[in-house]
Design an enzyme around this catalytic site. Structure first.
Site, mmCIF file in Angstrom:
data_model
loop_
_atom_site.group_PDB
_atom_site.id
_atom_site.type_symbol
_atom_site.label_atom_id
_atom_site.label_comp_id
_atom_site.label_asym_id
_atom_site.label_seq_id
_atom_site.Cartn_x
_atom_site.Cartn_y
_atom_site.Cartn_z
ATOM 1 N N CYS A 1 0.803 -1.227 0.000
ATOM 2 C CA CYS A 1 0.000 0.000 0.000
ATOM 3 C C CYS A 1 0.829 1.266 0.000
ATOM 4 O O CYS A 1 0.285 2.364 -0.081
ATOM 5 C CB CYS A 1 -0.941 0.004 1.204
ATOM 6 S SG CYS A 1 -0.088 -0.111 2.790
ATOM 7 N N CYS B 1 -2.820 -2.493 8.045
ATOM 8 C CA CYS B 1 -2.062 -1.321 8.502
ATOM 9 C C CYS B 1 -1.384 -1.575 9.845
ATOM 10 O O CYS B 1 -0.321 -1.035 10.122
ATOM 11 C CB CYS B 1 -2.983 -0.106 8.607
ATOM 12 S SG CYS B 1 -3.641 0.457 7.025
#
Length: 326
Positions: free
Chosen positions: A54, A130
């Site tokens: 990402c 994340c």
């Protein structure tokens, strides 16, 4: 413009209040320097980690004292709000711990610490990755301090980063519980329950192992092992009747009948033949037979003779056998 307007009410509601607060006001955002280390008689550790999937990145700062205790921790994060909130909580969990204990902190620990209540995830499933950055940068920092490679702290191949489920665990669970679907794997292990990237190719990020492939390969191994056991049992003469092929079952029944019941039937001018053998959904094994000669139409064919045939097959082959004349 309010965040609720930017993200949409439903999406924003998927984030906990703790995540929202740390996105806007992270407690441990900042930099630690050699000057800070000298003033506290500590060692400065600076570790970087970037997520190729990402583009997010995090830099972790530790001050570690002579007893290996992390006396201060700060971070700089380059990425989304979830990465900031996760990194901030990661620093908080590290402080006060020995390096050897901090390395045990997982992304699941970070995510749980960000929850408003125990049963509600802190972030949407697609953002669970994340918090993985926090886990990985801790390993990097610990490796730098202890003089080890970060990979040394990972003893197993991790398939699902979100739930930290290893390849060995998934394989074992499939085998022990005879799992047949990916949904069952998720139910038993939580693998694939969050961002779902590990389920099959084409997800949020590319993975080395996917649940669909693991399930296929393990099921193939299980079937191969089963066939091997059947072959070994057959060779030794100890083959379980239920595991036999249809041809093997017919031969086993024929031999049992030949050795026991058939001689008596022939003496009375009758005989019988095996028509079919079927496994039923309720666990029975139905053996369909046809009476021949004097046995055909004999009153005993549906009483004493039938009982004798069924009893000997149950005793010698399988207790769940039922004999059905047609």
């Amino acid at each position: 413009m309010a965040k609720n307007d930017l993200l949409g009410g439903a999406l924003w509601d998927a984030y906990s209040k703790k995540v929202s607060e740390r996105m806007d006001n992270p407690t441990h955002l900042g930099v630690l320097t050699e000057k800070d280390a000298e003033s506290k008689n500590a060692k400065l550790i600076v570790a970087d980690y970037g997520a190729e999937s990402c583009g997010d990145a995090v830099r972790l700062y530790w001050l570690v004292d002579k007893d290996d205790v992390i006396i201060d921790a700060k971070f700089k994060s380059f990425g989304c709000g979830t990465a900031i909130a996760s990194s901030d909580m990661m620093c908080e969990l590290c402080k006060g711990k020995k390096v050897q204990d901090a390395v045990k902190i997982t992304n699941i620990d970070v995510e749980h610490a960000l929850r408003d209540d125990e049963n509600t995830p802190a972030v949407p499933g697609q953002k669970m990755h994340c918090s993985v950055m926090a886990y990985d940068v801790i390993k990097k920092a610990a490796g730098m301090y202890l003089g080890k490679d970060a990979a040394d702290f990972e003893e197993e191949i991790i398939v699902c980063e979100c739930a930290r489920v290893s390849l060995a665990t998934i394989k074992e669970v499939i085998k022990l519980n005879d799992l047949k679907t990916v949904e069952e794997i998720t139910q038993y292990t939580k693998a694939g329950a969050f961002c779902k990237s590990c389920i099959k190719p084409g997800g949020h990020e590319k993975r080395e192992y996917y649940l669909v492939d693991i399930l296929r390969d393990v099921r193939a191994e299980m079937e191969e092992e089963k066939m091997k056991n059947v072959a070994d049992a057959s060779a030794s003469g100890n083959l379980v009747f239920r595991e036999m092929t249809l041809v093997q079952k017919v031969k086993a029944v024929e031999k049992t009948i030949d050795d026991t019941v058939r001689p008596m039937l022939i003496m009375d001018g009758g005989n019988m033949e095996i028509i079919d053998i079927k496994d039923t959904s309720d666990g029975h094994i139905d053996v369909y037979i046809r009476y021949m000669g004097a046995c055909n139409g004999c009153a005993a064919a549906s009483t004493g003779t039938l009982f004798a045939i069924e009893s000997v097959l149950q005793e010698r082959l399988d207790r769940n056998i039922r004999v059905l004349p047609i």
